[in-house]
Design a protein around this motif. Structure first.
Motif, PDB file in Angstrom:
ATOM      1  N   GLY A  23      26.878 -47.174 -91.089  1.00 45.20           N
ATOM      2  CA  GLY A  23      27.034 -45.733 -90.883  1.00 45.20           C
ATOM      3  C   GLY A  23      28.472 -45.350 -90.601  1.00 45.20           C
ATOM      4  O   GLY A  23      29.414 -45.905 -91.173  1.00 45.20           O
ATOM      5  N   ASP A  76      27.911 -44.109 -85.493  1.00 45.85           N
ATOM      6  CA  ASP A  76      26.729 -44.958 -85.489  1.00 45.85           C
ATOM      7  C   ASP A  76      27.040 -46.366 -84.996  1.00 45.85           C
ATOM      8  O   ASP A  76      26.150 -47.075 -84.517  1.00 45.85           O
ATOM      9  N   THR A  77      28.299 -46.789 -85.161  1.00 45.57           N
ATOM     10  CA  THR A  77      28.745 -48.114 -84.731  1.00 45.57           C
ATOM     11  C   THR A  77      30.115 -47.990 -84.093  1.00 45.57           C
ATOM     12  O   THR A  77      30.982 -47.291 -84.623  1.00 45.57           O
ATOM     13  N   GLY A 110      22.839 -45.860 -81.520  1.00 41.62           N
ATOM     14  CA  GLY A 110      24.006 -46.484 -82.115  1.00 41.62           C
ATOM     15  C   GLY A 110      24.283 -47.867 -81.544  1.00 41.62           C
ATOM     16  O   GLY A 110      23.761 -48.258 -80.499  1.00 41.62           O
TER      17      GLY A 110
END
Length: 210
Positions: A46, A110-111, A139
């Motif tokens: 993501g 997301d990361t 996340g």
């Protein structure tokens, strides 16, 4: 020391060390990380933020097409990261920012990735809290760093060199990010320690209920 004074000290350290950093880290990676960058970055998905991207040594290890943003406090390190990104054909947004004051809204990514950087961030607790803040619910935090070893002989050596490393590079030898990650509200789902207990890799998830 004020936050501004600390930032200036950090920038001065990395302006001095940037020209030599890649050579040092190639040896460190070969001897200690042993594929740790691959195992870390392959989990990114993501919208990805790398905190303290440095000279961009992780850039070749992300999945192709990763939507990547990287920040670093050092303009000298970022300059090298930009050259590396261009040489690799990696499309990444790289900008100057402090790990303890990330310039992004809550839940932007997301990361979040942080590799061999918390050891040199003076307020590591604030940095981990910021990583938690900018992650979307559900996340993933991907973290690898050198930590205090569980082996007595290695830990004794780390304690002995800690004052010198702090003086030269603000490089802490005795930290254990695992505790800060849990304290910030993450759930640790994967943990690996190796290289005499000095290297720790963590995969942690932010609650999806936030």
């Amino acid at each position: 020391m004020t936050a501004r004074d600390q930032d200036l000290r950090t920038q001065k350290i990395w302006a001095r060390d940037a020209p030599h950093y890649d050579g040092w880290m190639r040896r460190f990676d070969r001897l200690m990380l042993r594929g740790g960058r691959d195992r870390l970055c392959e989990r990114a998905h993501g919208r990805v933020l790398e905190v303290a991207v440095g000279t961009g040594l992780n850039l070749p290890h992300y999945p192709k097409g990763t939507d990547l943003t990287g920040v670093d406090l050092s303009p000298d390190m970022l300059a090298r990261a930009r050259v590396r990104a261009a040489d690799l054909g990696v499309d990444a947004t790289l900008s100057e920012a402090s790990a303890t004051r990330l310039p992004f809204p809550d839940g932007s990514f997301d990361t979040v990735v942080c590799a061999l950087a918390l050891c040199c961030i003076p307020d590591d607790r604030a940095a981990v809290a910021e990583m938690h803040r900018v992650l979307a619910p559900g996340g993933t935090l991907l973290l690898i760093d050198h930590v205090i070893s569980h082996r007595f002989a290695v830990r004794t050596l780390q304690r002995a060199i800690e004052p010198l490393m702090l003086k030269l590079a603000d490089d802490h030898q005795l930290r254990r990010p695992l505790h800060l990650v849990r304290e910030a509200g993450f759930s640790v789902v994967e943990r690996e320690r190796y290289s005499f207990g000095v290297i720790e890799r963590l995969v942690a998830v932010k609650s999806g209920q936030e």
